[in-house]
Design a protein around this motif. Sequence first.
Motif, PDB file in Angstrom:
ATOM      1  N   GLU A 120      32.832  69.842 -14.624  1.00 48.81           N
ATOM      2  CA  GLU A 120      33.889  70.293 -15.641  1.00 48.81           C
ATOM      3  C   GLU A 120      35.286  69.776 -15.250  1.00 48.81           C
ATOM      4  O   GLU A 120      36.084  69.543 -16.146  1.00 48.81           O
ATOM      5  CB  GLU A 120      34.058  71.778 -15.366  1.00 48.81           C
ATOM      6  CG  GLU A 120      35.046  72.419 -16.333  1.00 48.81           C
ATOM      7  CD  GLU A 120      35.021  73.943 -15.823  1.00 48.81           C
ATOM      8  OE1 GLU A 120      35.522  74.917 -16.817  1.00 48.81           O
ATOM      9  OE2 GLU A 120      35.054  74.482 -14.855  1.00 48.81           O
ATOM     10  N   ALA A 121      35.511  69.756 -13.852  1.00 45.50           N
ATOM     11  CA  ALA A 121      36.951  69.156 -13.664  1.00 45.50           C
ATOM     12  C   ALA A 121      36.955  67.746 -14.167  1.00 45.50           C
ATOM     13  O   ALA A 121      38.003  67.491 -14.501  1.00 45.50           O
ATOM     14  CB  ALA A 121      36.976  69.147 -11.965  1.00 45.50           C
ATOM     15  N   ALA A 167      36.930  59.803 -14.388  1.00 45.66           N
ATOM     16  CA  ALA A 167      35.500  59.360 -13.855  1.00 45.66           C
ATOM     17  C   ALA A 167      34.881  60.303 -12.786  1.00 45.66           C
ATOM     18  O   ALA A 167      35.365  60.726 -11.861  1.00 45.66           O
ATOM     19  CB  ALA A 167      35.407  57.878 -13.269  1.00 45.66           C
ATOM     20  N   VAL A 168      33.476  60.725 -13.028  1.00 42.50           N
ATOM     21  CA  VAL A 168      32.889  61.742 -12.248  1.00 42.50           C
ATOM     22  C   VAL A 168      32.665  61.082 -10.865  1.00 42.50           C
ATOM     23  O   VAL A 168      32.721  61.871  -9.813  1.00 42.50           O
ATOM     24  CB  VAL A 168      31.455  62.193 -12.810  1.00 42.50           C
ATOM     25  CG1 VAL A 168      31.584  62.791 -13.969  1.00 42.50           C
ATOM     26  CG2 VAL A 168      30.673  61.208 -13.026  1.00 42.50           C
ATOM     27  N   GLU A 169      32.801  59.963 -10.708  1.00 44.10           N
ATOM     28  CA  GLU A 169      32.416  59.182  -9.406  1.00 44.10           C
ATOM     29  C   GLU A 169      34.039  59.237  -8.537  1.00 44.10           C
ATOM     30  O   GLU A 169      33.900  59.313  -7.430  1.00 44.10           O
ATOM     31  CB  GLU A 169      32.278  57.553  -9.420  1.00 44.10           C
ATOM     32  CG  GLU A 169      31.152  57.501  -9.919  1.00 44.10           C
ATOM     33  CD  GLU A 169      31.220  57.530 -11.676  1.00 44.10           C
ATOM     34  OE1 GLU A 169      29.929  57.263 -12.391  1.00 44.10           O
ATOM     35  OE2 GLU A 169      32.004  57.533 -12.265  1.00 44.10           O
ATOM     36  N   SER A 174      29.165  63.406  -9.138  1.00 48.71           N
ATOM     37  CA  SER A 174      28.005  62.921  -9.670  1.00 48.71           C
ATOM     38  C   SER A 174      26.809  62.726  -8.713  1.00 48.71           C
ATOM     39  O   SER A 174      25.607  61.971  -9.169  1.00 48.71           O
ATOM     40  CB  SER A 174      28.440  61.301 -10.252  1.00 48.71           C
ATOM     41  OG  SER A 174      28.942  60.500  -9.124  1.00 48.71           O
ATOM     42  N   CYS A 175      26.776  62.982  -7.622  1.00 45.14           N
ATOM     43  CA  CYS A 175      25.863  62.723  -6.495  1.00 45.14           C
ATOM     44  C   CYS A 175      25.337  63.944  -5.963  1.00 45.14           C
ATOM     45  O   CYS A 175      26.196  64.894  -6.086  1.00 45.14           O
ATOM     46  CB  CYS A 175      26.140  61.572  -5.658  1.00 45.14           C
ATOM     47  SG  CYS A 175      26.766  60.030  -6.127  1.00 45.14           S
ATOM     48  N   GLN A 176      24.304  63.795  -5.300  1.00 44.25           N
ATOM     49  CA  GLN A 176      23.668  65.080  -4.340  1.00 44.25           C
ATOM     50  C   GLN A 176      24.263  64.443  -2.699  1.00 44.25           C
ATOM     51  O   GLN A 176      24.417  63.390  -2.469  1.00 44.25           O
ATOM     52  CB  GLN A 176      22.477  65.141  -4.323  1.00 44.25           C
ATOM     53  CG  GLN A 176      21.817  65.530  -5.542  1.00 44.25           C
ATOM     54  CD  GLN A 176      22.367  66.827  -6.148  1.00 44.25           C
ATOM     55  OE1 GLN A 176      22.259  67.780  -5.418  1.00 44.25           O
ATOM     56  NE2 GLN A 176      22.657  67.024  -7.400  1.00 44.25           N
ATOM     57  N   LEU A 177      24.518  65.361  -1.799  1.00 43.95           N
ATOM     58  CA  LEU A 177      24.841  65.400  -0.560  1.00 43.95           C
ATOM     59  C   LEU A 177      23.358  65.129  -0.047  1.00 43.95           C
ATOM     60  O   LEU A 177      22.441  65.876   0.213  1.00 43.95           O
ATOM     61  CB  LEU A 177      25.362  66.599   0.018  1.00 43.95           C
ATOM     62  CG  LEU A 177      25.660  66.455   1.588  1.00 43.95           C
ATOM     63  CD1 LEU A 177      26.522  65.305   2.063  1.00 43.95           C
ATOM     64  CD2 LEU A 177      26.120  68.001   2.133  1.00 43.95           C
ATOM     65  N   GLY A 178      23.246  63.967   0.746  1.00 44.06           N
ATOM     66  CA  GLY A 178      21.981  63.648   1.530  1.00 44.06           C
ATOM     67  C   GLY A 178      22.058  64.382   2.800  1.00 44.06           C
ATOM     68  O   GLY A 178      22.961  64.099   3.551  1.00 44.06           O
ATOM     69  N   LEU A 179      21.007  65.384   2.936  1.00 41.74           N
ATOM     70  CA  LEU A 179      21.196  66.138   4.388  1.00 41.74           C
ATOM     71  C   LEU A 179      20.637  65.265   5.323  1.00 41.74           C
ATOM     72  O   LEU A 179      21.303  65.533   6.520  1.00 41.74           O
ATOM     73  CB  LEU A 179      20.166  67.353   3.842  1.00 41.74           C
ATOM     74  CG  LEU A 179      20.573  68.408   2.976  1.00 41.74           C
ATOM     75  CD1 LEU A 179      19.547  69.528   2.866  1.00 41.74           C
ATOM     76  CD2 LEU A 179      21.908  69.052   3.427  1.00 41.74           C
ATOM     77  N   ALA A 239      26.047  59.926  -0.049  1.00 45.98           N
ATOM     78  CA  ALA A 239      25.551  60.612  -1.226  1.00 45.98           C
ATOM     79  C   ALA A 239      23.979  59.757  -1.555  1.00 45.98           C
ATOM     80  O   ALA A 239      23.872  58.617  -1.184  1.00 45.98           O
ATOM     81  CB  ALA A 239      26.735  59.892  -2.244  1.00 45.98           C
ATOM     82  N   THR A 240      23.384  60.788  -2.349  1.00 44.52           N
ATOM     83  CA  THR A 240      22.014  60.050  -2.566  1.00 44.52           C
ATOM     84  C   THR A 240      22.020  60.020  -3.992  1.00 44.52           C
ATOM     85  O   THR A 240      22.879  61.027  -5.007  1.00 44.52           O
ATOM     86  CB  THR A 240      20.844  61.102  -2.280  1.00 44.52           C
ATOM     87  OG1 THR A 240      21.083  62.309  -2.525  1.00 44.52           O
ATOM     88  CG2 THR A 240      20.920  61.026  -0.604  1.00 44.52           C
TER      89      THR A 240
END
Length: 155
Positions: A32-33, A40-42, A65-70, A154-155
Amino acid sequence: MTPAINSAKRAGIVFQLHEYQHDAAAPSYGQEAAEKLGVAVEQVFKTLVVKLDGKQLAVGIVPVSCQLGLKQIAKAAGAKKAAMAEPPEVERTTGYVLGGVSPLGQKKRLPTYIDASAQGFSTLYVSAGRRGLEIELSPNDLATLSQGCFAVLAT
């Protein structure tokens, strides 16, 4: 004024605030932001709190745009494993509500890790401490203010 903005002002860094009308029905605060700010989402980063080895909290900052890689944040922190922290603990420790957690001005300073992709931008956007308010600053200023380090997260 939020603690995040006060922290940036005290440090004397160059930053810019961007406010937008937050829609409570938006499925993703970060998306949304980016959309409402026309960025750009990146380049818009979210602040996530994890628990390392079931004990220590830490902050991971990754593009929306990414997930946090645990596994990646655990490795960066020298821990065996990481799991997302429980929302009440995140809010109590940071002093911010979910969707408005800023990496700056948290009640308790936590070890902070910033996705290395941030270094590819002259400026990036992170929450300024409430939903609908972003702070734009350089990646190096973010690292300095949060005492964070860059790592592949990021993943």
